[in-house]
Design a protein around this motif. Structure first.
Motif, mmCIF file in Angstrom:
data_model
loop_
_atom_site.group_PDB
_atom_site.id
_atom_site.type_symbol
_atom_site.label_atom_id
_atom_site.label_comp_id
_atom_site.label_asym_id
_atom_site.label_seq_id
_atom_site.Cartn_x
_atom_site.Cartn_y
_atom_site.Cartn_z
ATOM 1 N N VAL A 287 1.017 -7.760 -21.557
ATOM 2 C CA VAL A 287 2.016 -8.692 -21.393
ATOM 3 C C VAL A 287 1.860 -9.831 -21.509
ATOM 4 N N LEU A 288 2.247 -10.688 -22.489
ATOM 5 C CA LEU A 288 2.180 -12.361 -22.350
ATOM 6 C C LEU A 288 3.409 -12.851 -21.186
ATOM 7 N N VAL A 289 2.617 -13.377 -20.122
ATOM 8 C CA VAL A 289 3.779 -13.741 -19.219
ATOM 9 C C VAL A 289 3.350 -15.177 -18.962
ATOM 10 N N VAL A 290 4.548 -15.911 -18.346
ATOM 11 C CA VAL A 290 4.333 -17.209 -17.863
ATOM 12 C C VAL A 290 4.829 -17.594 -16.594
ATOM 13 N N ASN A 291 4.306 -18.694 -15.922
ATOM 14 C CA ASN A 291 5.047 -19.022 -14.616
ATOM 15 C C ASN A 291 6.256 -19.686 -15.176
ATOM 16 N N PRO A 292 7.343 -19.310 -14.221
ATOM 17 C CA PRO A 292 8.720 -19.643 -14.425
ATOM 18 C C PRO A 292 9.026 -20.998 -14.902
ATOM 19 N N THR A 293 8.149 -21.969 -14.219
ATOM 20 C CA THR A 293 8.098 -23.422 -14.532
ATOM 21 C C THR A 293 8.303 -23.854 -15.975
ATOM 22 N N VAL A 294 7.522 -22.898 -16.781
ATOM 23 C CA VAL A 294 7.355 -23.292 -18.083
ATOM 24 C C VAL A 294 8.603 -23.089 -18.939
#
Length: 323
Positions: free
Chosen positions: A128-135
């Motif tokens: 799963v490609l996940v990001v920090n919510p600030t992105v």
């Protein structure tokens, strides 16, 4: 006359080999079976191997022992099986690392295709490609556009040459986006920095990703497989979001040494699929974003061969230095 004699001897020899193989398959097993797992106890590979051991032991009425033979990214355990006799008593349960290692390891002590007979796929799960919510990105195209505007997007992985690293390299090569790989010694360390904002994104196995996504600590951008994951039904695939042909996954395979009789391979394949599809176990897998395997032995053999070539191409195209 000599030609006829040679043909007669060849036919007799072939028949003897066939009869021996059939007799072996009928008598099997007459002693304990060892399932070699080249990773530590407690992980997904180990869990699947112990479920399989339980099924085989119930069917064969012989002890089935799980041997956690760790080290060298799965190579040490795999070598033990490669060197074993193809009689069905020493078998291997391992991850996608088995088909990636030929591309990222200079000198393997075995030939991944010639020294093993694929039996069955036990289970599969996406990255799963996940990001920090600030992105500032809610989907893949927004993320790729952000990477282009910024000049790069940092993504972490569990280490150089692993599927989480190569999933990012494949995305970079297919999309042309500037993705900066940041390797870590394990998923936990990469996640710590992602949660803390030191890196912006990461490919993470579904088993690990789901709890962080559901808690809101990370935002899921895409899943790496061809189809969406039932535990993350609202998260589109990479291919759905405009990167045609993109597909990677983590899967656990079941192998025997080369030379194991085909009749025994088919029998083990049937038992492996039965084991993975036990209702209680299917529910356990589903809760962790994991799907049991479906392939018969010939189709799994084709799949393994294709995977070896696919990962080799990804490593070559990304100019990854072989270790």
């Amino acid at each position: 006359m000599n030609q006829k004699l040679r043909i007669k001897n060849w036919v007799a020899g072939a028949c003897a080999v066939f009869i021996t193989a059939m007799t072996h398959a009928a008598d099997y097993p007459s002693q304990p079976i060892t399932l070699v797992v080249p990773f530590a106890a407690g992980g997904m590979t180990d869990v699947l191997a112990r479920q399989l051991a339980k099924t085989l032991q119930g069917e064969f009425k012989q002890p089935v022992v799980v041997d956690n033979r760790t080290g060298a990214g799965g190579v040490i355990g795999a070598e033990k099986v490669a060197r074993a006799t193809g009689d069905g008593y020493t078998l291997l349960v391992t991850t996608t690392a088995h088909v990636v290692n030929p591309a990222v390891t200079k000198q393997l002590p075995y030939d991944t295709e010639k020294d093993f007979t694929p039996i069955a796929m036990l289970a599969r799960t996406p990255n799963v490609l996940v990001v920090n919510p600030t992105v500032p990105a809610a989907n893949l195209q927004e993320l790729l556009a952000y990477a282009r505007r910024s000049g790069s997007l940092s993504y972490g992985s569990s280490g150089v040459g692993g599927t989480t690293h190569l999933s990012g390299e494949l995305l970079a090569s297919r999309s042309g986006a500037p993705l900066l790989h940041v390797p870590y010694k394990g998923t936990a360390l990469a996640l710590n920095d992602l949660l803390g904002g030191q890196i912006q994104a990461s490919f993470v196995d579904a088993l690990t990703a789901i709890k962080y996504v559901q808690s809101g600590k990370l935002r899921a951008i895409a899943v790496s497989t061809r189809d969406r994951n039932p535990m993350l039904p609202a998260v589109p695939t990479v291919a759905e979001q405009g990167v045609d042909g993109y597909e990677t996954e983590i899967w656990i395979g079941f192998y025997a040494p080369a030379g194991t009789p085909p009749a025994l391979i088919d029998r083990l394949n049937s038992l492996a699929r039965t084991s993975m599809h036990e209702p209680v176990f299917v529910k356990l897998l589903a809760e962790q974003g994991t799907t049991p395997g479906e392939l018969d032995a010939p189709r799994f053999r084709e799949y393994v061969s294709a995977e070896i070539r696919k990962w080799g191409d990804i490593v070559r195209d990304a100019h990854i230095v072989v270790q």
